[in-house]
Write a protein that holds these residues in place. Structure first.
Motif, PDB file in Angstrom:
ATOM      1  N   VAL A  90      53.275  44.055 -47.037  1.00 16.23           N
ATOM      2  CA  VAL A  90      51.818  44.041 -46.979  1.00 16.23           C
ATOM      3  C   VAL A  90      51.366  43.561 -45.603  1.00 16.23           C
ATOM      4  CG1 VAL A  90      51.483  43.708 -49.459  1.00 16.23           C
ATOM      5  CG2 VAL A  90      51.697  41.715 -47.966  1.00 16.23           C
ATOM      6  N   ALA A 147      43.882  39.761 -46.953  1.00 16.02           N
ATOM      7  CA  ALA A 147      44.027  39.274 -48.334  1.00 16.02           C
ATOM      8  C   ALA A 147      42.652  39.090 -48.951  1.00 16.02           C
ATOM      9  CB  ALA A 147      44.788  37.949 -48.359  1.00 16.02           C
ATOM     10  N   PRO A 148      42.566  39.232 -50.268  1.00 14.08           N
ATOM     11  CA  PRO A 148      41.282  38.994 -50.929  1.00 14.08           C
ATOM     12  C   PRO A 148      40.910  37.512 -50.875  1.00 14.08           C
ATOM     13  CG  PRO A 148      43.010  39.402 -52.550  1.00 14.08           C
ATOM     14  CD  PRO A 148      43.604  39.635 -51.200  1.00 14.08           C
ATOM     15  N   LEU A 158      44.289  44.142 -59.008  1.00 15.39           N
ATOM     16  CA  LEU A 158      44.413  44.009 -57.553  1.00 15.39           C
ATOM     17  C   LEU A 158      44.848  45.331 -56.928  1.00 15.39           C
ATOM     18  CD1 LEU A 158      46.028  40.483 -57.426  1.00 15.39           C
ATOM     19  CD2 LEU A 158      43.947  41.128 -56.171  1.00 15.39           C
ATOM     20  N   ASP A 159      45.837  45.963 -57.539  1.00 12.61           N
ATOM     21  CA  ASP A 159      46.322  47.246 -57.036  1.00 12.61           C
ATOM     22  C   ASP A 159      45.198  48.282 -57.066  1.00 12.61           C
ATOM     23  OD1 ASP A 159      48.920  48.976 -56.430  1.00 12.61           O
ATOM     24  OD2 ASP A 159      47.703  50.077 -57.895  1.00 12.61           O
ATOM     25  N   TRP A 164      44.573  46.498 -53.020  1.00  8.97           N
ATOM     26  CA  TRP A 164      45.451  45.485 -52.431  1.00  8.97           C
ATOM     27  C   TRP A 164      46.898  45.814 -52.741  1.00  8.97           C
ATOM     28  CZ3 TRP A 164      43.229  42.655 -48.971  1.00  8.97           C
ATOM     29  CH2 TRP A 164      41.858  42.405 -49.068  1.00  8.97           C
ATOM     30  N   VAL A 172      50.304  39.054 -52.531  1.00 13.61           N
ATOM     31  CA  VAL A 172      49.149  39.929 -52.338  1.00 13.61           C
ATOM     32  C   VAL A 172      48.805  40.030 -50.857  1.00 13.61           C
ATOM     33  CG1 VAL A 172      46.734  40.337 -52.962  1.00 13.61           C
ATOM     34  CG2 VAL A 172      48.228  39.096 -54.551  1.00 13.61           C
ATOM     35  N   GLY A 214      47.170  43.206 -47.675  1.00 10.20           N
ATOM     36  CA  GLY A 214      46.647  44.535 -47.398  1.00 10.20           C
ATOM     37  C   GLY A 214      47.739  45.585 -47.529  1.00 10.20           C
TER      38      GLY A 214
END
Length: 179
Positions: free
Chosen positions: A14, A18-19, A117-118, A122, A155, A157
Motif C-alpha cells: 500500500v 490512509a483514512p 475499507l476495500d 483503500w 490499511v 492507499g
C-alpha cells in the motif's frame, strides 16, 4: 454488497495514504451491525499510526526472542502500512453467549470493516502471526485480562487504481446441502 465482496482483494503493498479517524469511525458504524447475541459488542478497534507501529514492531521482535537481522526484519513489518487497525475481542462472561461466539462477532466486525475499507478504495490486508497473542504484544496494545488480539488490518492507499474482479470459485468444495 455482492459486487464489493466479489471485487475485494487483499493488498499486500500500500501507499502512505490512509483514512483518518473520522472515516474509520464512520465505517465502523456500519461494520458493527454484525450479529451480536445479547448486544455485548465484544470487540474493540485500536488505530496504530506513526510511532505506535514502531512500538508494535519492537514488541513483536522481543516476543520472538530473535536477534540481529531477523529481529530487525520482524520489527519492520508493522511499517508496511501507514495505519494498522488492531482487532480486539473483548470477552464478557455471559450465561448464553460463549467466548467463541464473542470471538466470532469480533471477527465479523474485522471482516466487514475489511470489506468496507476495500469498497471505499483503500488497500487492506488482515494480518496475524505467531506473536498475535503474546503477552508483550497484548501489553503494547494495553489489553485487559478479558481481551485478546485477533490480528491487524493493514490499511493504506492503493498503488494502482485499476481493479480486476476476483475469479469466483465453485462452491462445491466447501458447501453441503441436506434434505
Amino acid at each position: 454488497m455482492r459486487e464489493a465482496a466479489l471485487a475485494r482483494r487483499s493488498a499486500s503493498k500500500v501507499t502512505d495514504a490512509a483514512p483518518d479517524d473520522a472515516t474509520i469511525i464512520g465505517l465502523l458504524a456500519a461494520a458493527e451491525r454484525v450479529p451480536d447475541h445479547a448486544a455485548l459488542r465484544p470487540w474493540r478497534v485500536i488505530a496504530l499510526r506513526g510511532a505506535a507501529r514502531s512500538r508494535l514492531g519492537a514488541a513483536l521482535a522481543e516476543a520472538s526472542g530473535l536477534s540481529g537481522d531477523a529481529a530487525a526484519k520482524l520489527a519492520a513489518k508493522p511499517e508496511r502500512a501507514p495505519l494498522l487497525l488492531a482487532i480486539v475481542a473483548t470477552i464478557t462472561a455471559h450465561p448464553k453467549v460463549p467466548e467463541w461466539e464473542q470471538d466470532a462477532a469480533a471477527a465479523g466486525v474485522a471482516h466487514l470493516l475489511n470489506l468496507l475499507l476495500d469498497d471505499a478504495g483503500w488497500g487492506v490486508m488482515w494480518r496475524t502471526g505467531p506473536y498475535t497473542r503474546h503477552p508483550l504484544v497484548a501489553d503494547m496494545h494495553g489489553l485487559g485480562p478479558n481481551e485478546h488480539l485477533l490480528g491487524w488490518l493493514y490499511v493504506g492507499g492503493v498503488p494502482e487504481p485499476t481493479r480486476v474482479p476476483r475469479a469466483t470459485r465453485p462452491l462445491t468444495p466447501n458447501f453441503s446441502s441436506f434434505d
